[in-house]
Design an enzyme around this catalytic site. Structure first.
Site, PDB file in Angstrom:
ATOM      1  NE  ARG A   1      -4.334  -0.382   2.477  1.00  0.00           N
ATOM      2  CZ  ARG A   1      -5.205  -1.380   2.641  1.00  0.00           C
ATOM      3  NH1 ARG A   1      -4.808  -2.623   2.692  1.00  0.00           N
ATOM      4  NH2 ARG A   1      -6.493  -1.120   2.752  1.00  0.00           N
TER       5      ARG A   1
ATOM      6  NE  ARG B   1     -16.333  -3.597   4.143  1.00  0.00           N
ATOM      7  CZ  ARG B   1     -15.176  -3.457   3.497  1.00  0.00           C
ATOM      8  NH1 ARG B   1     -14.872  -4.272   2.501  1.00  0.00           N
ATOM      9  NH2 ARG B   1     -14.327  -2.534   3.825  1.00  0.00           N
TER      10      ARG B   1
ATOM     11  NE  ARG C   1     -13.966  -3.658   7.626  1.00  0.00           N
ATOM     12  CZ  ARG C   1     -13.078  -3.740   6.648  1.00  0.00           C
ATOM     13  NH1 ARG C   1     -13.108  -4.756   5.803  1.00  0.00           N
ATOM     14  NH2 ARG C   1     -12.155  -2.816   6.500  1.00  0.00           N
TER      15      ARG C   1
HETATM   16  P1  AMP Z   1      -8.445  -3.636   4.268  1.00  0.00           P
HETATM   17  O1  AMP Z   1      -9.303  -4.715   4.818  1.00  0.00           O
HETATM   18  O2  AMP Z   1      -7.474  -4.135   3.227  1.00  0.00           O
HETATM   19  O3  AMP Z   1      -9.226  -2.445   3.791  1.00  0.00           O
HETATM   20  O4  AMP Z   1      -7.531  -3.115   5.474  1.00  0.00           O
HETATM   21  C1  AMP Z   1      -8.110  -2.585   6.673  1.00  0.00           C
HETATM   22  C2  AMP Z   1      -7.095  -1.744   7.429  1.00  0.00           C
HETATM   23  O5  AMP Z   1      -5.944  -2.532   7.791  1.00  0.00           O
HETATM   24  C3  AMP Z   1      -6.509  -0.576   6.646  1.00  0.00           C
HETATM   25  O6  AMP Z   1      -7.357   0.564   6.669  1.00  0.00           O
HETATM   26  C4  AMP Z   1      -5.196  -0.345   7.398  1.00  0.00           C
HETATM   27  O7  AMP Z   1      -5.412   0.303   8.638  1.00  0.00           O
HETATM   28  C5  AMP Z   1      -4.743  -1.762   7.704  1.00  0.00           C
HETATM   29  N1  AMP Z   1      -3.919  -2.311   6.592  1.00  0.00           N
HETATM   30  C6  AMP Z   1      -4.224  -3.346   5.766  1.00  0.00           C
HETATM   31  N2  AMP Z   1      -3.234  -3.581   4.871  1.00  0.00           N
HETATM   32  C7  AMP Z   1      -2.265  -2.659   5.134  1.00  0.00           C
HETATM   33  C8  AMP Z   1      -0.993  -2.364   4.549  1.00  0.00           C
HETATM   34  N3  AMP Z   1      -0.542  -3.047   3.492  1.00  0.00           N
HETATM   35  N4  AMP Z   1      -0.277  -1.341   5.084  1.00  0.00           N
HETATM   36  C9  AMP Z   1      -0.719  -0.655   6.144  1.00  0.00           C
HETATM   37  N5  AMP Z   1      -1.915  -0.859   6.730  1.00  0.00           N
HETATM   38  C10 AMP Z   1      -2.693  -1.854   6.237  1.00  0.00           C
END
Ligand code: AMP
Length: 194
Positions: free
Chosen positions: A88, A127, A133
């Site tokens: 990311r 969602r 969530r």
């Molecule tokens: P997601 O389910 O992929 O939308 O991730 C949910 C949350 O997890 C994000 O908003 C971040 O706070 C954290 N997160 C997930 N993947 C990453 C990553 N590659 N780098 C940093 N934070 C992450």
């Protein structure tokens, strides 16, 4: 197949990731799922992760990179993997590149799921109501979209210039989008073998 799937929060990455992983018989690795599972523990790291996630920001590159490297070293990743939600940041891209090079591996493709902002906000609010969530409320959704635009969207150009980007329209029925992904990946594979 070694794949990444990218797209704004709410573009349907998680749903498509599971289908793609099943199709190519590779593990789907979601850093968001890993952090969600972690945040319930009663440790300083878990508390830190929980606070960051609830603010809508990103967990530090240092923590995230270590978690992903550990996961990619597991035996089930030797034949391939699909990373969902990682990398990311540019630093994560660099760490992943270095790690794959050290282990003599390269990426085959980076799937970019395209979706417009109004649609993703509507999906995230829906969602939130269904799954409860806590990182899907009005305020955090706005922060998450902004952080995505600033820190993650630029990565698409990096993968585009590396000839890895496969763009797919993420709007429509789940099956329809999956079919588009498979067709786009096959077309990409044929282009690479010519
Ligand atoms: P997601 O389910 O992929 O939308 O991730 C949910 C949350 O997890 C994000 O908003 C971040 O706070 C954290 N997160 C997930 N993947 C990453 C990553 N590659 N780098 C940093 N934070 C992450």
């Amino acid at each position: 197949m070694r794949l990444l799937i990218m797209g704004p929060p709410g573009a349907g990455k998680g749903t498509q990731a599971m289908r793609i992983a099943e199709h190519y018989r590779i593990p789907a690795i979601s850093t968001g799922d890993i952090f969600r599972a972690m945040k319930h523990a009663d440790t300083p790291l878990a508390r830190q992760v929980r606070e960051i996630m609830e603010s809508g920001g990103y967990v530090s590159d240092e923590i995230t990179n270590e978690i992903v490297k550990d996961r990619l070293a597991k035996p089930d990743c030797q034949e391939g993997f699909l990373l969902d939600g990682y990398p990311r940041t540019l630093q994560q891209v660099q760490t992943l590149d270095d790690y794959l090079a050290e282990t003599n591996r390269t990426l085959d493709a980076v799937i970019s799921l395209l979706a417009d902002t109004d649609e993703v906000v509507a999906r995230l609010l829906k969602r939130a109501a269904i799954d409860g969530r806590t990182d899907d409320n009005d305020e955090t959704i706005r922060v998450r979209l902004k952080v995505y635009a600033e820190q993650t969207e630029p990565l698409l150009d990096v993968y585009r210039s590396g000839g890895l980007l496969v763009e797919v329209n993420g709007l429509g029925e789940i099956d329809e989008v999956s079919e588009r992904v498979f067709a786009a990946l096959e077309a990409h594979r044929e282009r690479q073998t010519i």
